[in-house]
Design an enzyme around this catalytic site. Sequence first.
Site, short mmCIF file in Angstrom:
data_model
loop_
_atom_site.label_atom_id
_atom_site.label_comp_id
_atom_site.label_asym_id
_atom_site.label_seq_id
_atom_site.Cartn_x
_atom_site.Cartn_y
_atom_site.Cartn_z
N HIS A 90 -4.30 7.23 -10.23
CA HIS A 90 -4.04 5.84 -10.98
C HIS A 90 -5.57 5.03 -10.77
O HIS A 90 -6.17 5.09 -9.61
CB HIS A 90 -2.93 5.11 -10.16
CG HIS A 90 -3.13 3.70 -11.07
ND1 HIS A 90 -3.55 2.48 -10.78
CD2 HIS A 90 -1.98 3.29 -11.89
CE1 HIS A 90 -3.22 1.60 -11.58
NE2 HIS A 90 -2.22 2.04 -12.30
N VAL A 104 -6.62 2.30 -9.55
CA VAL A 104 -6.79 1.56 -8.41
C VAL A 104 -7.25 2.30 -7.25
O VAL A 104 -7.45 2.01 -6.10
CB VAL A 104 -5.76 0.47 -7.95
CG1 VAL A 104 -5.58 -0.66 -9.12
CG2 VAL A 104 -4.46 0.99 -7.68
N LYS A 105 -6.78 3.60 -7.36
CA LYS A 105 -6.97 4.49 -6.04
C LYS A 105 -8.34 5.10 -5.88
O LYS A 105 -9.16 4.52 -6.62
CB LYS A 105 -5.92 5.79 -6.41
CG LYS A 105 -4.46 5.23 -6.56
CD LYS A 105 -3.67 4.53 -5.43
CE LYS A 105 -2.48 3.86 -5.64
NZ LYS A 105 -1.17 4.62 -6.03
N ILE A 106 -8.66 6.07 -5.16
CA ILE A 106 -10.09 6.50 -4.73
C ILE A 106 -10.74 7.06 -6.00
O ILE A 106 -11.70 6.79 -5.99
CB ILE A 106 -9.80 7.52 -3.75
CG1 ILE A 106 -8.95 7.00 -2.38
CG2 ILE A 106 -11.37 7.89 -3.14
CD1 ILE A 106 -9.82 5.82 -1.73
#
Length: 382
Positions: free
Chosen positions: A187, A189-191
Amino acid sequence: MSFIPYGRQVIGDEDIAAVSEVLRSDWLTQGPAVERFEQAVAQYCGAAHAVAVNSATSALHLACLALGVGPGDLGWTTPNTFVASANCLLYCGASVDFVDIDPVTRNMDVAALESKLIRARDAGRLPKVVIPVHFAGHPCDMAGIRRLADAYGFKVVEDASHAVGACYRGRPVGSCEHADLAVFSFHPVKIMTTGEGGMLLGNDAALMRRVALLRSHGITRDPAEMEGESEGGWYYQQIGLGYNYRMTDIQAALGASQLARVGAFVARRRELAARYGEMLADLPLRLPAQDRDSAWHLYVVGLAERSLRRRVYDAMRAAGIGVNVHYIPAHLQPWYRRLGFQPGDFPVAEAHYAGALTLPLYPGLSELDQERVVRVLRQALT
Ligand SMILES: *Cc1c(COP(=O)(O)O)cnc(C)c1O
């Protein structure tokens, strides 16, 4: 003044070129880019196999299914997580319970896990699977969880949605040295991101083959897996009840391009986290432990109490700082309360939630913007 979000993707020209190349190719889905991405992630993590899917939520669902979790079974996770870590058990018809967290790491408390296992054994109700979550990117005590898994006979699925690029005892999270399966989220917002997307990693070829079948309707084209004879080159058989949880080649090309820079993304997150640590040291806050092994998905500080957190959250939002809260304990969601969970069931996770505030952290956060975050937080606290 511009709005500073709590998380944001990094998209470069190389990502756009990689996606454009797929768009001009013959294969938008079920083409070669997915397998290339899977192999790259498996190699990066040092795991034998990887299966790409359309989200971490799908990955968690398939992990539970492939491990044989079903009605009558029990699975445990941490309350300090996104609801998907628990929902995957309900999808399979299993029951969910939670293990409280350690107040410092905010990960599943292995001592609490052990005492709950002792009680569960006495009651004849041991879990079939335990799903630890590497909260904020900080790896769980996987050796401790593995020791208990061997002693009590449960499977381990690491929800590593926050922890792409993190390290545990010198090996990348996702190696599955201590787990049956690990799950990543891509997603934005993840790394690293594929828009939406997820990945399962594992070292057991038969288990990973079950995962791959379930990803695509339970359909095989391999005569060796069929009942009876193949009827010709067109022939396929549905040998299980699967889903369409496939990742597209468009997403996989973006993922492979992002993966090449994940080390740089995490290095920048670590620098910014260390900077927060220095700039916030004199404030009345609980700061996360400095951790060189974390992927630093989130920078979560602890305020003294609930009303102060609300005041600081509102003040920072009003000043254009996209602070957030991770997590509302999963067992306090109305859906889980209907299953019988109550306030007070997992007091450490509830105390963490009461004061938790997530500050903006992402590779593209400028030092000037980070200083603005700290300035606004300092004002809100005084
Ligand atoms: C984001 C997240 C998920 C779900 O990931 P999706 O890819 O959005 O389905 C699951 N577990 C945790 C801990 C997460 O942070």
